[in-house]
Structures are given as structure tokens and as C-alpha cells.
Design an enzyme around this catalytic site. Sequence first.
Site, PDB file in Angstrom:
ATOM      1  CG  ASP A 156      -1.752   1.222   1.352  1.00  0.00           C
ATOM      2  OD1 ASP A 156      -2.436   1.557   0.369  1.00  0.00           O
ATOM      3  OD2 ASP A 156      -1.717   1.883   2.404  1.00  0.00           O
ATOM      4  CG  ASP A 176      -1.668   7.952   0.819  1.00  0.00           C
ATOM      5  OD1 ASP A 176      -0.644   8.639   0.740  1.00  0.00           O
ATOM      6  OD2 ASP A 176      -2.667   8.138   0.111  1.00  0.00           O
TER       7      ASP A 176
END
Length: 340
Positions: free
Chosen positions: A19, A21
Site C-alpha cells: 500500500d 499512503d
Amino acid sequence: MTEVAGDRLVDGYTLVVFDLDGVIYLIDRPIPGAVEAVGRLHAAGRAVAYATNNASRRSSEVADLLTGMGVPAEPQEVLTSAAAAAELLRDRFPAGAPVLVVGAEALRAEIRAAGLTPVARADESPVAVVQGYGPQVCWADLAEASVAIRAGATWVATNTDRTLPSGRGPLPGNGSLVAALRHALDREPDVVVGKPEAALFATAARRAGAGRTLVVGDRLDTDIEGARRAGLDSLLVLTGVSDVPELLAAPESRRPTYVAMNLAGLFDPAAVARVPGEPDTGGWSAARVDGGLELRGAGRPLDALVALCAAAWSAPVDAADIRPATPEAQRALAALGLSA
């Protein structure tokens, strides 16, 4: 001490899917240690991919952002919910079909690149509404989407993240905007593309071919649940949204395979632990006392977390009801953000 079997966690996997952020960067600044961690993977020839629910940037823009931070990345390594939503609509509707876009310019660009026509008003007869996060989304955008959906347009949400990370703490994400429409329309979106749906991770694993895939994320409700739906192992890093109290309260569908404070857990067996372990783990014990959990012992805070997960997942407990029985336990709880 609870360690991952073998030497390093990363050695057990062919592909690592990150991922972005809360894992690699926070808004536009790299998280400490992230650039070095990805650099080590590249240097070792390890396959890397990035899966993000953020629909406000195109894959090429994300790759440029990562490269600017010191992480060499190619657009084909980046899987965004915006691109996935555009591909889904391309496969469902004829070329040139009008699609009402609620979101950032990147989402409009993906719709355009898919051969569809982005529009902004319901009176342009859109066949679908695609809704993604954009900092400029306002009431007027939601109003147009509401009119179009009531008229029969297919409603596609790029993701339903309630919040997104920022330097000021969690802020409303696309899921909060989707919730406004859901409340107004009294219905669910027809399709949700991003995590926790399995599509992004499944696509990344398929591209990598044979071998095992590890998903690394900071959110239990998207990254970890999405990995579980895709049948993949996952590593929760505590550098973003989900914290220790949320982990202890996680239902089975949101429980990671491993947990680490940060990306050092990929390479250092002492910086990662498999969960759940046993209530008596690495010098720690967690037992129920007077309706709460009592932690006693000494050792790594991470091992204390393993013991707490084992006890809390066997019978739910509020994080406020976890108590230290020793000074060492009090220090471990403080390190985990559980001190009173």
C-alpha cells in the site's frame, strides 16, 4: 522470542505488494525507512508492486512521485483504484459512452484513456457514475451524481475508505463521501473496486506469476481484509491508520499474518512477529483478571503484542481494560500506545 520461521520475512515471498499512503509515504513525504526498504528489495531483484485505493493520481503520476522520493518505480508496477474502475467500465459499456466523474482530474483522465467520455452533469445522460476521492469534491458534484444514479446510471465507487492519512491525522476519505450518497439514495454502490475487494491484490499476484505474495499495509479494513479475501499473507505496519487498539479488536476477517512497527520487519526477524501467537509469548503472559487483561513479564514490546492479540482474539476486550502487572509491562504497553 516470537520470530518468523527462517531468516528474513521477505525471503519467503516472490512478490511484495505495498500500500502507499501510510506505508511508503504520508501525503508526499516518505515514511522513515521506506525508501531504504524498497531499495533493498530492488537491489535483491525482488518483484515489487504498489496497490492503492487513492484515485486522485494516475499510475504514471504515482510512479513519478515514488521515483522523486528515491524509489525507482514503473507505471506498470502501480495498481490504482482509478485505473481499475476505468477498466471495469470500459468492459461494460461501449466506446465513447458518457460517464459522470466525481473525483480528481486523474480519475477523469483514466476514464478518457479507457475510451469513455467523462462528463460532469446528470443531464448529459451518463451510463454510469464513478466516484473517487478528490480534495475539491463538493455538494454540487454529489447532487449531480445523485440525480444520475436515480435516473438509472450504474454507480461505481473506486473505494470506500472512511479516512485517509495526513500529517494532521486521519481525514475524511472517499468512503465518507460515498456514505453521503448512500444515505441520500438509501442504497449501496453497484460496484466497489478498491480494497478490501480482492481485485487489486489478485491482479498484482497474477502479474507476478508463480510464487508467494506478501501484502504490506497500514489499514486493517482495506489492506489486510483485502489480502485475506485474495488468499494472500499480509504484514500490518503500525506507521499509518490502524493502531494497536484496533488490531486487538479486529474481527477474524481483518487479522494480519504478521505485525511490525515499520518496514524493518521485512528484513529483521527481531522486528516482526506472527499473530496470533500464544497468550504466553516471548517472556510475556496475558491473562484475564477481573474482566480485563493483565500483562506481565518482560521482553520485546512486539512479543507483548503477540500475547495480547492471542488473549484478546479469543475473547474480546476493550483496550482500556488492559493493565500492566509489572513495571516492564507498563513500559511495553506505553511503547504500544496502550498506556493510560
